[in-house]
Write a protein that holds these residues in place. Structure first.
Motif, mmCIF file in Angstrom:
data_model
loop_
_atom_site.group_PDB
_atom_site.id
_atom_site.type_symbol
_atom_site.label_atom_id
_atom_site.label_comp_id
_atom_site.label_asym_id
_atom_site.label_seq_id
_atom_site.Cartn_x
_atom_site.Cartn_y
_atom_site.Cartn_z
ATOM 1 N N ARG A 52 0.806 -1.229 0.000
ATOM 2 C CA ARG A 52 0.000 0.000 0.000
ATOM 3 C C ARG A 52 0.840 1.281 0.000
ATOM 4 O O ARG A 52 0.305 2.358 -0.258
ATOM 5 C CB ARG A 52 -0.900 0.033 1.235
ATOM 6 C CG ARG A 52 -2.013 -0.971 1.196
ATOM 7 C CD ARG A 52 -2.838 -0.851 2.486
ATOM 8 N NE ARG A 52 -4.096 -1.525 2.354
ATOM 9 C CZ ARG A 52 -5.198 -1.002 1.831
ATOM 10 N NH1 ARG A 52 -5.186 0.231 1.391
ATOM 11 N NH2 ARG A 52 -6.300 -1.705 1.742
ATOM 12 N N THR A 53 2.114 1.191 0.343
ATOM 13 C CA THR A 53 2.944 2.394 0.450
ATOM 14 C C THR A 53 4.133 2.319 -0.507
ATOM 15 O O THR A 53 4.384 1.301 -1.140
ATOM 16 C CB THR A 53 3.485 2.563 1.888
ATOM 17 O OG1 THR A 53 4.372 1.478 2.179
ATOM 18 C CG2 THR A 53 2.358 2.630 2.901
ATOM 19 N N PHE A 82 7.181 2.268 0.468
ATOM 20 C CA PHE A 82 8.264 1.961 1.389
ATOM 21 C C PHE A 82 9.506 1.432 0.662
ATOM 22 O O PHE A 82 10.606 1.958 0.823
ATOM 23 C CB PHE A 82 7.791 0.948 2.439
ATOM 24 C CG PHE A 82 8.864 0.538 3.417
ATOM 25 C CD1 PHE A 82 9.247 1.392 4.425
ATOM 26 C CD2 PHE A 82 9.497 -0.694 3.301
ATOM 27 C CE1 PHE A 82 10.239 1.029 5.321
ATOM 28 C CE2 PHE A 82 10.488 -1.070 4.190
ATOM 29 C CZ PHE A 82 10.854 -0.201 5.198
ATOM 30 N N ILE A 83 9.356 0.377 -0.140
ATOM 31 C CA ILE A 83 10.507 -0.259 -0.794
ATOM 32 C C ILE A 83 11.211 0.702 -1.763
ATOM 33 O O ILE A 83 12.426 0.865 -1.680
ATOM 34 C CB ILE A 83 10.083 -1.567 -1.511
ATOM 35 C CG1 ILE A 83 9.508 -2.573 -0.515
ATOM 36 C CG2 ILE A 83 11.233 -2.167 -2.303
ATOM 37 C CD1 ILE A 83 10.485 -3.098 0.505
ATOM 38 N N PRO A 84 10.493 1.381 -2.676
ATOM 39 C CA PRO A 84 11.198 2.322 -3.560
ATOM 40 C C PRO A 84 11.892 3.450 -2.794
ATOM 41 O O PRO A 84 12.976 3.886 -3.180
ATOM 42 C CB PRO A 84 10.095 2.885 -4.457
ATOM 43 C CG PRO A 84 8.986 1.913 -4.378
ATOM 44 C CD PRO A 84 9.087 1.257 -3.039
ATOM 45 N N ALA A 85 11.281 3.913 -1.703
ATOM 46 C CA ALA A 85 11.888 4.990 -0.923
ATOM 47 C C ALA A 85 13.151 4.515 -0.219
ATOM 48 O O ALA A 85 14.144 5.245 -0.153
ATOM 49 C CB ALA A 85 10.888 5.537 0.098
ATOM 50 N N SER A 130 5.061 6.537 4.998
ATOM 51 C CA SER A 130 3.992 7.523 5.188
ATOM 52 C C SER A 130 3.419 8.026 3.863
ATOM 53 O O SER A 130 2.558 8.887 3.851
ATOM 54 C CB SER A 130 4.521 8.705 6.006
ATOM 55 O OG SER A 130 5.545 9.365 5.289
ATOM 56 N N THR A 131 3.901 7.470 2.750
ATOM 57 C CA THR A 131 3.456 7.891 1.430
ATOM 58 C C THR A 131 2.705 6.759 0.751
ATOM 59 O O THR A 131 3.211 5.644 0.662
ATOM 60 C CB THR A 131 4.677 8.282 0.557
ATOM 61 O OG1 THR A 131 5.466 9.226 1.246
ATOM 62 C CG2 THR A 131 4.236 8.844 -0.771
ATOM 63 N N LYS A 133 -2.119 4.849 -6.211
ATOM 64 C CA LYS A 133 -2.766 6.161 -6.143
ATOM 65 C C LYS A 133 -3.620 6.445 -7.383
ATOM 66 O O LYS A 133 -4.668 7.065 -7.289
ATOM 67 C CB LYS A 133 -1.696 7.242 -5.979
ATOM 68 C CG LYS A 133 -2.226 8.548 -5.447
ATOM 69 C CD LYS A 133 -1.105 9.519 -5.191
ATOM 70 C CE LYS A 133 -0.587 9.247 -3.804
ATOM 71 N NZ LYS A 133 0.351 10.262 -3.329
ATOM 72 N N GLN A 134 -3.209 5.953 -8.537
ATOM 73 C CA GLN A 134 -3.990 6.209 -9.759
ATOM 74 C C GLN A 134 -5.332 5.480 -9.760
ATOM 75 O O GLN A 134 -6.215 5.799 -10.541
ATOM 76 C CB GLN A 134 -3.181 5.850 -10.993
ATOM 77 C CG GLN A 134 -2.971 4.364 -11.193
ATOM 78 C CD GLN A 134 -2.016 4.079 -12.345
ATOM 79 O OE1 GLN A 134 -1.062 4.810 -12.567
ATOM 80 N NE2 GLN A 134 -2.278 3.019 -13.072
#
Length: 169
Positions: free
Chosen positions: A52-53, A55-58, A113-114, A120-121
């Motif tokens: 859902r977030t 996290f991994i790419p960040a 947190s993102t 999102k699309q």
């Protein structure tokens, strides 16, 4: 591995898709369902925080940027006059590792947190009551799985695929 996105109108069809994926020998741990908050998913595999977030790419971006900044700091330390090459090499390695660690930690905090940029699309459709099914399948089976779902459930919208292999292994 590739992640296939299916936009589904209701729970009944979502259950049929999950069953079809299971019959195609896709493990349940590779199937994730995203629904509007408060929707009862019954026994469907709900998407967790990692799906859902961002996290991994960040974390990946933080690791790369932090490691680069740490290596740069180590190179600066190498250029200082009193440093010998043995000590400076250790400083370069230590600063690169420390920078990578701090970057990954900071990136993880931001990413958790993102909301996922890919999910999102589909936000408007999910809020309207549709469900999003994410299926992680071997790259060689993507077309087979998509054809199988379309053959049994022609009303389901296949929203595309994306690689789920990390950019920085």
């Amino acid at each position: 591995m590739r992640r296939i996105y299916f936009l589904v109108p209701d729970i009944a069809i979502t259950k049929r898709i999950v069953d079809e994926l299971l019959l195609a020998r896709i493990d349940e741990r590779h199937i994730h369902v995203v629904a509007k908050r408060g929707t009862e998913l019954e026994d469907l595999p709900e998407a967790n925080l990692l799906q859902r977030t961002d996290f991994i790419p960040a974390v990946e971006r933080g690791l790369a940027l932090g490691g680069s900044a740490g290596a740069l700091a180590g190179l600066v330390a190498l250029a200082l006059p009193p440093a010998s090459t043995v000590i400076a090499g250790g400083v370069l390695l230590a600063s690169a590792l420390a920078g990578a660690g701090v970057g990954a930690w900071a990136g993880g905090l931001i990413g958790v947190s993102t909301a996922s940029s890919r999910i999102k699309q589909f936000e408007a459709a999910i809020e309207a009551g549709q469900l999003l099914v994410l299926a992680d399948v071997p790259k060689s089976r993507v077309e087979d799985i998509e054809a199988r779902i379309k053959a049994h459930l022609p009303t389901v919208e296949i929203e595309g695929t994306e690689p789920i292999i990390p950019a920085f292994p």
